[in-house]
Design a protein around this motif. Structure first.
Motif, PDB file in Angstrom:
ATOM      1  N   SER A  26     -39.412  -4.454  40.348  1.00 13.71           N
ATOM      2  CA  SER A  26     -38.333  -5.097  41.015  1.00 13.71           C
ATOM      3  C   SER A  26     -38.785  -4.620  42.578  1.00 13.71           C
ATOM      4  O   SER A  26     -39.761  -4.093  42.828  1.00 13.71           O
ATOM      5  N   SER A  27     -38.289  -5.411  43.378  1.00 15.76           N
ATOM      6  CA  SER A  27     -38.474  -5.058  44.951  1.00 15.76           C
ATOM      7  C   SER A  27     -37.242  -4.607  45.524  1.00 15.76           C
ATOM      8  O   SER A  27     -36.287  -5.035  45.309  1.00 15.76           O
ATOM      9  N   THR A  28     -37.581  -3.786  46.628  1.00 13.55           N
ATOM     10  CA  THR A  28     -36.298  -3.094  47.126  1.00 13.55           C
ATOM     11  C   THR A  28     -36.646  -3.534  48.637  1.00 13.55           C
ATOM     12  O   THR A  28     -37.672  -3.250  49.271  1.00 13.55           O
ATOM     13  N   THR A  29     -35.453  -3.572  49.279  1.00 13.29           N
ATOM     14  CA  THR A  29     -35.600  -3.611  50.749  1.00 13.29           C
ATOM     15  C   THR A  29     -34.906  -2.639  51.697  1.00 13.29           C
ATOM     16  O   THR A  29     -33.473  -2.677  51.132  1.00 13.29           O
ATOM     17  N   THR A  30     -35.350  -1.961  52.321  1.00  9.71           N
ATOM     18  CA  THR A  30     -34.829  -0.838  53.280  1.00  9.71           C
ATOM     19  C   THR A  30     -34.527  -1.237  54.612  1.00  9.71           C
ATOM     20  O   THR A  30     -35.214  -1.577  55.029  1.00  9.71           O
ATOM     21  N   THR A  31     -33.025  -1.147  55.022  1.00  4.91           N
ATOM     22  CA  THR A  31     -33.069  -1.673  56.413  1.00  4.91           C
ATOM     23  C   THR A  31     -32.539  -0.458  57.043  1.00  4.91           C
ATOM     24  O   THR A  31     -31.409   0.322  56.706  1.00  4.91           O
ATOM     25  N   THR A  32     -32.962  -0.140  58.247  1.00  2.09           N
ATOM     26  CA  THR A  32     -32.404   0.962  59.330  1.00  2.09           C
ATOM     27  C   THR A  32     -31.622   0.524  60.428  1.00  2.09           C
ATOM     28  O   THR A  32     -32.204  -0.219  61.181  1.00  2.09           O
ATOM     29  N   THR A  33     -30.758   1.037  60.567  1.00  2.00           N
ATOM     30  CA  THR A  33     -29.733   0.451  61.636  1.00  2.00           C
ATOM     31  C   THR A  33     -29.279   1.750  62.527  1.00  2.00           C
ATOM     32  O   THR A  33     -29.063   2.849  62.005  1.00  2.00           O
ATOM     33  N   THR A  34     -29.725   1.377  63.830  1.00  2.00           N
ATOM     34  CA  THR A  34     -29.096   2.470  64.711  1.00  2.00           C
ATOM     35  C   THR A  34     -28.101   2.078  65.773  1.00  2.00           C
ATOM     36  O   THR A  34     -27.905   0.864  65.814  1.00  2.00           O
ATOM     37  N   THR A  35     -27.183   3.034  66.113  1.00  2.00           N
ATOM     38  CA  THR A  35     -25.943   2.880  67.057  1.00  2.00           C
ATOM     39  C   THR A  35     -26.218   3.213  68.276  1.00  2.00           C
ATOM     40  O   THR A  35     -26.378   4.580  68.178  1.00  2.00           O
ATOM     41  N   SER A  36     -26.112   2.548  69.362  1.00  2.00           N
ATOM     42  CA  SER A  36     -26.107   3.342  70.727  1.00  2.00           C
ATOM     43  C   SER A  36     -24.742   3.030  71.454  1.00  2.00           C
ATOM     44  O   SER A  36     -24.109   2.061  71.267  1.00  2.00           O
ATOM     45  N   THR A  37     -24.533   4.107  72.430  1.00  2.00           N
ATOM     46  CA  THR A  37     -23.180   3.874  72.892  1.00  2.00           C
ATOM     47  C   THR A  37     -23.394   3.978  74.272  1.00  2.00           C
ATOM     48  O   THR A  37     -24.071   4.695  74.911  1.00  2.00           O
ATOM     49  N   GLU A  38     -22.959   2.782  75.145  1.00  3.01           N
ATOM     50  CA  GLU A  38     -23.026   2.493  76.461  1.00  3.01           C
ATOM     51  C   GLU A  38     -21.585   2.789  76.974  1.00  3.01           C
ATOM     52  O   GLU A  38     -20.562   2.209  76.602  1.00  3.01           O
ATOM     53  N   THR A  39     -21.618   3.518  78.219  1.00  8.18           N
ATOM     54  CA  THR A  39     -20.447   3.691  78.893  1.00  8.18           C
ATOM     55  C   THR A  39     -19.897   2.530  79.833  1.00  8.18           C
ATOM     56  O   THR A  39     -20.850   2.434  80.707  1.00  8.18           O
ATOM     57  N   THR A  40     -18.875   2.044  79.619  1.00 10.13           N
ATOM     58  CA  THR A  40     -18.309   1.058  80.614  1.00 10.13           C
ATOM     59  C   THR A  40     -17.057   1.146  81.062  1.00 10.13           C
ATOM     60  O   THR A  40     -16.449   2.374  80.557  1.00 10.13           O
ATOM     61  N   SER A  41     -16.726   0.796  82.336  1.00  8.05           N
ATOM     62  CA  SER A  41     -15.394   1.167  82.983  1.00  8.05           C
ATOM     63  C   SER A  41     -14.583  -0.351  83.410  1.00  8.05           C
ATOM     64  O   SER A  41     -14.986  -1.261  83.362  1.00  8.05           O
ATOM     65  N   LYS A  42     -13.487   0.048  83.395  1.00 14.67           N
ATOM     66  CA  LYS A  42     -12.378  -1.117  83.916  1.00 14.67           C
ATOM     67  C   LYS A  42     -11.621  -0.560  85.059  1.00 14.67           C
ATOM     68  O   LYS A  42     -11.421   0.668  85.374  1.00 14.67           O
ATOM     69  N   ILE A  43     -11.683  -1.342  85.974  1.00 14.11           N
ATOM     70  CA  ILE A  43     -11.131  -1.163  87.262  1.00 14.11           C
ATOM     71  C   ILE A  43      -9.580  -1.035  87.287  1.00 14.11           C
ATOM     72  O   ILE A  43      -8.758  -2.189  86.858  1.00 14.11           O
ATOM     73  N   ILE A  44      -8.828  -0.253  87.668  1.00 13.99           N
ATOM     74  CA  ILE A  44      -7.530   0.109  87.592  1.00 13.99           C
ATOM     75  C   ILE A  44      -6.486  -0.096  88.831  1.00 13.99           C
ATOM     76  O   ILE A  44      -5.583  -0.360  89.043  1.00 13.99           O
ATOM     77  N   GLY A  45      -7.248   0.481  89.792  1.00 13.34           N
ATOM     78  CA  GLY A  45      -6.536   0.603  91.212  1.00 13.34           C
ATOM     79  C   GLY A  45      -7.528  -0.058  92.451  1.00 13.34           C
ATOM     80  O   GLY A  45      -8.742   0.259  92.366  1.00 13.34           O
ATOM     81  N   PHE A  46      -6.796  -0.577  93.600  1.00 13.48           N
ATOM     82  CA  PHE A  46      -7.623  -1.055  94.650  1.00 13.48           C
ATOM     83  C   PHE A  46      -6.786  -0.780  95.740  1.00 13.48           C
ATOM     84  O   PHE A  46      -5.777  -1.479  95.991  1.00 13.48           O
ATOM     85  N   ARG A  47      -7.201  -0.092  96.728  1.00 14.93           N
ATOM     86  CA  ARG A  47      -6.567   0.392  97.989  1.00 14.93           C
ATOM     87  C   ARG A  47      -7.528   0.715  98.729  1.00 14.93           C
ATOM     88  O   ARG A  47      -8.802   0.710  98.882  1.00 14.93           O
ATOM     89  N   ALA A  48      -7.097   0.522 100.250  1.00 14.07           N
ATOM     90  CA  ALA A  48      -7.968   0.706 101.369  1.00 14.07           C
ATOM     91  C   ALA A  48      -7.199   1.673 102.488  1.00 14.07           C
ATOM     92  O   ALA A  48      -6.008   1.838 102.332  1.00 14.07           O
ATOM     93  N   GLU A  49      -8.161   2.287 103.077  1.00 19.07           N
ATOM     94  CA  GLU A  49      -7.641   3.091 104.249  1.00 19.07           C
ATOM     95  C   GLU A  49      -8.401   2.533 105.491  1.00 19.07           C
ATOM     96  O   GLU A  49      -9.793   2.851 105.930  1.00 19.07           O
ATOM     97  N   PRO A  50      -7.775   1.595 106.488  1.00 19.55           N
ATOM     98  CA  PRO A  50      -8.170   1.038 107.479  1.00 19.55           C
ATOM     99  C   PRO A  50      -8.247   2.177 108.622  1.00 19.55           C
ATOM    100  O   PRO A  50      -7.505   3.025 108.844  1.00 19.55           O
ATOM    101  N   LEU A  51      -9.316   1.833 109.711  1.00 21.93           N
ATOM    102  CA  LEU A  51      -9.519   2.920 110.792  1.00 21.93           C
ATOM    103  C   LEU A  51      -9.903   2.285 111.847  1.00 21.93           C
ATOM    104  O   LEU A  51     -10.984   1.349 111.732  1.00 21.93           O
ATOM    105  N   SER A  52      -9.644   2.485 113.074  1.00 26.07           N
ATOM    106  CA  SER A  52     -10.402   2.130 114.247  1.00 26.07           C
ATOM    107  C   SER A  52     -11.260   3.106 114.766  1.00 26.07           C
ATOM    108  O   SER A  52     -11.082   4.263 115.217  1.00 26.07           O
TER     109      SER A  52
END
Length: 293
Positions: free
Chosen positions: A182-208
């Motif tokens: 018989s023939s056997t096939t071995t598959t190797t799978t790796t999992t990588s974790t990437e950190t992503t972000s979502k924007i929650i708030g948007f404000r400004a502090e204006p100055l002269s």
């Protein structure tokens, strides 16, 4: 480049560290007049090519005009006192700024579909959130010689974000072994974790800030932006003198928060609406004029 504007709360977008975050400019509004203006009707810093987001009927009635800007933001990348551009104040530009400050016009920006706002103190010293931020301020009464006009030529951009983990399962390699029966096939799978972000708030502090470096080039960094709490009136950027050179600068700060993305519009729902009063008298007057005509 201008991102497509979607309905609030419909399409969350995740950003990887260093991704471009596009800041768009919108209209200028005032509580003293019922007339909104295009952001670039004032001599603010313009990109080389203006790109206008396609208006829908609602935006047209609201006076919205969403365009690209020269402000460059990258996810989680902090900036301090970066030069946007320099503007030599001509007579028409001086008049435009003075009129906008006297009429209390406010600037409206968009970041990931969130309108910009500012934090201020209410009548009972409580913290309130207001949409937009002032073009500038004056120190006297309109029409009086002692009335001085100052432009908010520096803006500290503060973006709140939260983090989420995205798992990407990638097929790295496949090894195959063959036997007599018989023939056997071995598959190797790796999992990588990437950190992503979502924007929650948007404000400004204006100055002269009256920068001393009048020959600053766009993208360079100055050292005259702080600290904020030590600035005096002599350090403010006036727009009363024709021929003065105005240096526009900005900061970008990122704040980690635990507010979920689904609640990011809560601060806008409870925002102080004093800068968005309905001008009933002006509306009634306009209707009567139309009827008589």
């Amino acid at each position: 480049q201008v991102p497509k504007v979607s309905l609030p709360g419909v399409a969350p977008h995740s950003f990887a560290d260093g991704d471009d975050v596009f800041l768009s400019v919108n209209k200028l509004t005032s509580v003293k007049t019922q007339m909104p203006f295009d952001y670039y009707s004032l001599p603010f810093c313009k990109p080389k090519e203006l790109i206008v987001e396609g208006d829908n009927v609602g935006e047209a009635f609201a006076g919205d005009r969403i365009e690209n800007s020269v402000y460059q933001l990258e996810m989680k990348k902090t900036k301090d006192c970066e030069v946007v551009c320099t503007v030599e104040l001509k007579k028409d530009e001086h008049t435009a700024f003075v009129r906008a400050i006297d009429d209390e016009y406010r600037v409206h920006w968009l970041l990931d579909n969130l309108p910009v706002g500012i934090r201020s103190k209410g009548p009972t010293n409580e913290d309130i959130f207001e949409r937009g931020f002032p073009v500038g301020f004056h120190t006297g009464k309109k029409g009086v010689a002692t009335n001085k006009h100052y432009l908010n030529n520096h803006v500290r951009i503060i973006v709140q974000y939260n983090e989420d983990d995205v798992e990407d399962s990638n097929l790295i390699g496949t090894s195959t072994s063959t036997a007599t029966s018989s023939s056997t096939t071995t598959t190797t799978t790796t999992t990588s974790t990437e950190t992503t972000s979502k924007i929650i708030g948007f404000r400004a502090e204006p100055l002269s800030i009256k920068h001393s470096e009048k020959t600053a080039t766009a993208g360079s960094t100055l050292k005259s932006c702080g600290p904020f709490d030590t600035l005096e009136e002599s350090s403010f950027q006036s727009v009363d003198n024709i021929g003065d050179t105005i240096v526009f600068t900005y900061d970008v700060h990122w704040e980690l928060t635990d507010i979920p993305w689904t609640n990011r519009w809560d601060s806008y729902m409870t925002a102080d609406a004093s800068n968005e009063k309905v001008h009933w008298f002006s509306i009634t007057n306009s209707i009567m004029v139309v009827l008589f005509l």
